[in-house]
Structures are given as structure tokens and as C-alpha cells.
Design an enzyme around this catalytic site. Sequence first.
Site, mmCIF file in Angstrom:
data_model
loop_
_atom_site.group_PDB
_atom_site.id
_atom_site.type_symbol
_atom_site.label_atom_id
_atom_site.label_comp_id
_atom_site.label_asym_id
_atom_site.label_seq_id
_atom_site.Cartn_x
_atom_site.Cartn_y
_atom_site.Cartn_z
ATOM 1 N N GLY A 128 -11.016 7.297 -2.876
ATOM 2 C CA GLY A 128 -11.963 8.100 -2.098
ATOM 3 C C GLY A 128 -11.243 9.320 -1.582
ATOM 4 O O GLY A 128 -10.471 9.230 -0.640
ATOM 5 N N HIS A 129 -11.442 10.449 -2.229
ATOM 6 C CA HIS A 129 -10.748 11.672 -1.836
ATOM 7 C C HIS A 129 -11.739 12.641 -1.187
ATOM 8 O O HIS A 129 -12.696 13.072 -1.815
ATOM 9 C CB HIS A 129 -10.070 12.318 -3.054
ATOM 10 N N LYS B 142 -4.410 12.490 0.763
ATOM 11 C CA LYS B 142 -4.068 13.184 -0.495
ATOM 12 C C LYS B 142 -5.140 14.186 -0.892
ATOM 13 O O LYS B 142 -4.847 15.240 -1.421
ATOM 14 C CB LYS B 142 -3.925 12.172 -1.640
ATOM 15 N N GLN C 199 -4.792 5.866 -4.477
ATOM 16 C CA GLN C 199 -4.140 4.769 -3.733
ATOM 17 C C GLN C 199 -2.731 5.187 -3.279
ATOM 18 O O GLN C 199 -2.509 6.364 -3.034
ATOM 19 C CB GLN C 199 -4.105 3.464 -4.551
ATOM 20 N N ASP D 246 -5.070 6.341 1.387
ATOM 21 C CA ASP D 246 -5.700 7.009 2.532
ATOM 22 C C ASP D 246 -4.721 7.858 3.337
ATOM 23 O O ASP D 246 -4.869 7.998 4.547
ATOM 24 C CB ASP D 246 -6.370 5.987 3.481
HETATM 25 P P1 IMP Z 1 -8.936 -2.740 -5.651
HETATM 26 O O1 IMP Z 1 -8.173 -1.513 -6.043
HETATM 27 O O2 IMP Z 1 -10.386 -2.451 -5.378
HETATM 28 O O3 IMP Z 1 -8.713 -3.885 -6.571
HETATM 29 O O4 IMP Z 1 -8.359 -3.236 -4.230
HETATM 30 C C1 IMP Z 1 -7.045 -3.746 -4.083
HETATM 31 C C2 IMP Z 1 -6.428 -3.307 -2.771
HETATM 32 O O5 IMP Z 1 -6.210 -1.899 -2.802
HETATM 33 C C3 IMP Z 1 -7.299 -3.549 -1.536
HETATM 34 O O6 IMP Z 1 -6.455 -3.830 -0.438
HETATM 35 C C4 IMP Z 1 -7.997 -2.223 -1.330
HETATM 36 O O7 IMP Z 1 -8.393 -2.046 0.010
HETATM 37 C C5 IMP Z 1 -6.885 -1.266 -1.713
HETATM 38 N N1 IMP Z 1 -7.359 0.043 -2.186
HETATM 39 C C6 IMP Z 1 -7.894 0.346 -3.391
HETATM 40 N N2 IMP Z 1 -8.185 1.645 -3.463
HETATM 41 C C7 IMP Z 1 -7.816 2.186 -2.305
HETATM 42 C C8 IMP Z 1 -7.846 3.516 -1.799
HETATM 43 O O8 IMP Z 1 -8.245 4.482 -2.447
HETATM 44 N N3 IMP Z 1 -7.367 3.674 -0.529
HETATM 45 C C9 IMP Z 1 -6.879 2.647 0.192
HETATM 46 N N4 IMP Z 1 -6.828 1.393 -0.245
HETATM 47 C C10 IMP Z 1 -7.292 1.170 -1.478
#
Ligand code: IMP
Length: 413
Positions: A40-41, A16, A208, A13
Site C-alpha cells: 500500500g503506497h 516508501k 514491504q 510501511d
Molecule cells: P502477506 O504478505 O499478505 O502474506 O502477509 C504477511 C505479513 O506481511 C503480514 O504480517 C502482513 O501484515 C505483512 N505485510 C504484507 N504486506 C505489507 C505491507 O505492504 N506493509 C506492511 N506489512 C505488510
Amino acid sequence: MNTLSIVGLQFGDEGKGKITDSLSHQFDYVVRYQGGHNAGHTVYANGQKYVLHVLPTGIVHPHTINVLGTGMVISLDALQKELQGFNVSQLRISDRAHLLFPFHQQLDAQSEQTTTQKIGTTQKGIGPAYQTKTSRIGIRVGSLKDLSRLKLELKQLVSSLGVTFDGDAYVEQMKEFIAKIVPFITDTSYEIYQAYQQKKRILFEGAQGVMLDLDHGTYPYVTSSHPTPSSIPVDIGLPPSYIQEALGIVKAYTTRVGEGPFPTEIFGEEAEKIRKTGNEYGSTTGRPRRIGHLDAVMLQHAIRMTGVNQIAITLLDVLSMVDTIKICVAYELNGQRTQLVPSHASDVAKLKPIYETLPGWKVPIQDCKSFMELPKEAKTYLHRIQSLLGVPIRFISNGPKREQLIERTHHHD
Ligand code: IMP
């Protein structure tokens, strides 16, 4: 420069999407290499706002080819939903990428409810899909080319995982969509290799952030992939020498969604003000993001392992409302000063940040068009970040709009 990778240096977040979007028109290929629809972009194009989860942001530019690389886990349902309104012929999907099914999503939700160590995942099924892959029972995108084989593989997978799922019905339901994407399923390693040889410009779009990296983030509160440029060669299937330049994205403060240690986290009114001004709510899950001061120690950790040679500072305008700005320049752990991020999450949770405090600028900056126009205090903040990180700041985002982006042409201002 024919290749550029864009990487988030915090917990995701970082903004990007906006930076990738403003650069992607210069590229022939935009490539995602890890993760899935947990990302989420947010991009603005053609007078519209798009929140992309699985598609690379280049999809909004008709001349770009958008690649879903081998290291990804791909949900057909998410892809189908998101492709509406876009041209499928702009897409290439790796035949070796893994498929993420609805039961992966259910397993993710179940494990979040039942385990003692809740991660706070996006519940999109990312972890279970990577588990299936590394257990060597996964189904790859190439299997979509033969539906009877796909049905058989699904039966085997469903039985190995002990889940209840009607694979045949699912395949029948997705048949039309599968037929639509099959022509674009290919050996993307070969396609990108060829593009590189032809001097095409290739943008690798990280999802991420480094602090969510499976190995180098705050394990176990991490995602299940490697959001760092070092994983591109493996995740795409390219020689490491192809990854030349990396642009790191840094939010002017820190946010985190989900569980896990966050040494510079702040609460109360100041956090709420930043959350509201910065619209800090997850673009995938809508969850309020946790807020904190800038953490230069984590950034040094992230920069060291990514080798980014330029950075973009985003959401600087959000700090216009704070009186003073704090930067964490070192930690104290059990009475000892340290510049390193400890490996164990419980030690990270114990860290006491050592702060430097700088004055705020207290005026709006969204209309500034150049670095020179920024208030003195904002320049001081940026110079301090640059000297702590040892990497030049190339872009400064001072508002959500596409044009609210300052590019620094020289670094002596
Ligand atoms: P997962 O990727 O859904 O398994 O989540 C694992 C961790 O990564 C959690 O803390 C999510 O909130 C975080 N996370 C996954 N994708 C994103 C993203 O695009 N932005 C921010 N945090 C993310």
C-alpha cells in the site's frame, strides 16, 4: 547513477511511497519486482491522494514507464480496479509474472482462520499464489494472450488445488480487461535490459520491508517474497551488477502489522499517541499498526544484507510529542548480550532490548526546510542513528506533504 532501488528496512510501511513519489519523476522506468497487492503506497499527485497497491508509484507521472516484474504475483481484479484513471500504455507487465486468482485469496483467508500459527496476512492471497508458483502449477501472465489456453490451464489449476471456481466464467468476465492489457504484456527483462543499455534511469520500487523477507525476516511471520534489492536480479532477470545504488527507508520509530515478534513494541498511552499522530493504520487493510521504539539491531541486520548506501528517515515529526526517545542498541537473550537477530521467532520474542535514551525536542518540526533548522535534540537523534547504522542520512521526511522533505546535501552538518 542510472539505477536506484528503494527498500524498506523495517516491517514495511516505512513511507516508501512518499520517497519513491518524490524521486520517481527523475526516472524513465519505475519497476516493482516482488509481492503483489498486499502493498500500500500512498502518494499525492495532481492535488489528489492515491493509495497504490499493485501499480508502481511512477504511474502518476505521465512520462514514466511502469513495470510489473516477473517476481510479482498479479491479481487481475486488483489491477483492473487500480488502473482506472491511469493510462494503460504506461504499463509493462512481465509475461513470466504469476497470476493471483480469487481462490488464492480465499485460501489465504481460510488458512488464517484454521491454522494454529496465524500470520496476520493481508488476506490478499499472496502466500497461496507463491505456493502455486513454487509448486510449478501456476499460471503466468503470458497465458492471457490465448484465452482458450488460459481456460484449460485454469481448469487444471483449480483441480490440482481442489478448490471450487468457475474458470470459464471468470475469463469471460475479465475478457475485456484482458484485451486492454495484452498489448503491454512483454518480456520485461529484455525491455529493462535495453533501457539500461540506452542509459535510461530505472527506479526499483520495493514493497514491504526486509524484516518481512521470507528468509531474512522473522520467519514464519513474513511475506512470501524477498523485499530486498538482492532479489531484483532474479525477480526481474538482470545481472546483479545493474543494481548499483540502494536507498533504505527507515521510519523514525518502528511499526508492524500482523502477528510476529516485535522486541521494541510499546503499548498504552505512548503507543496510542504515536499511532494517532502518525496515522498508523494499514493502508491495505486498515488495521491499527503495532508501535515500538527504533530498533538499531534489526536495522543493522537489514543494512548488512541490503548494502544500502544512503537512508531516508521518515515520520520524524511524529516524535515531536514524546518527552524522551529510546533506541534499541543491543539485545539480551537468555542473559547474554547480542547484536544479532536470532533465527527462531520464539527466540526473537524472548529478546530484551537494551536501550539508549535521548531527550525529545517537544516542538513542531513540520516547517523546517533544512537539517540546520531542526531542533538540536532532533539533530542529535539523527546523528546517533547515522553512527549506529554507518550509512549517511540523505533525506528526512518531516510531514506528509510532498514538500515536507529535507534533502541533506552534505553530511557534515
Ligand atoms: P502477506 O504478505 O499478505 O502474506 O502477509 C504477511 C505479513 O506481511 C503480514 O504480517 C502482513 O501484515 C505483512 N505485510 C504484507 N504486506 C505489507 C505491507 O505492504 N506493509 C506492511 N506489512 C505488510
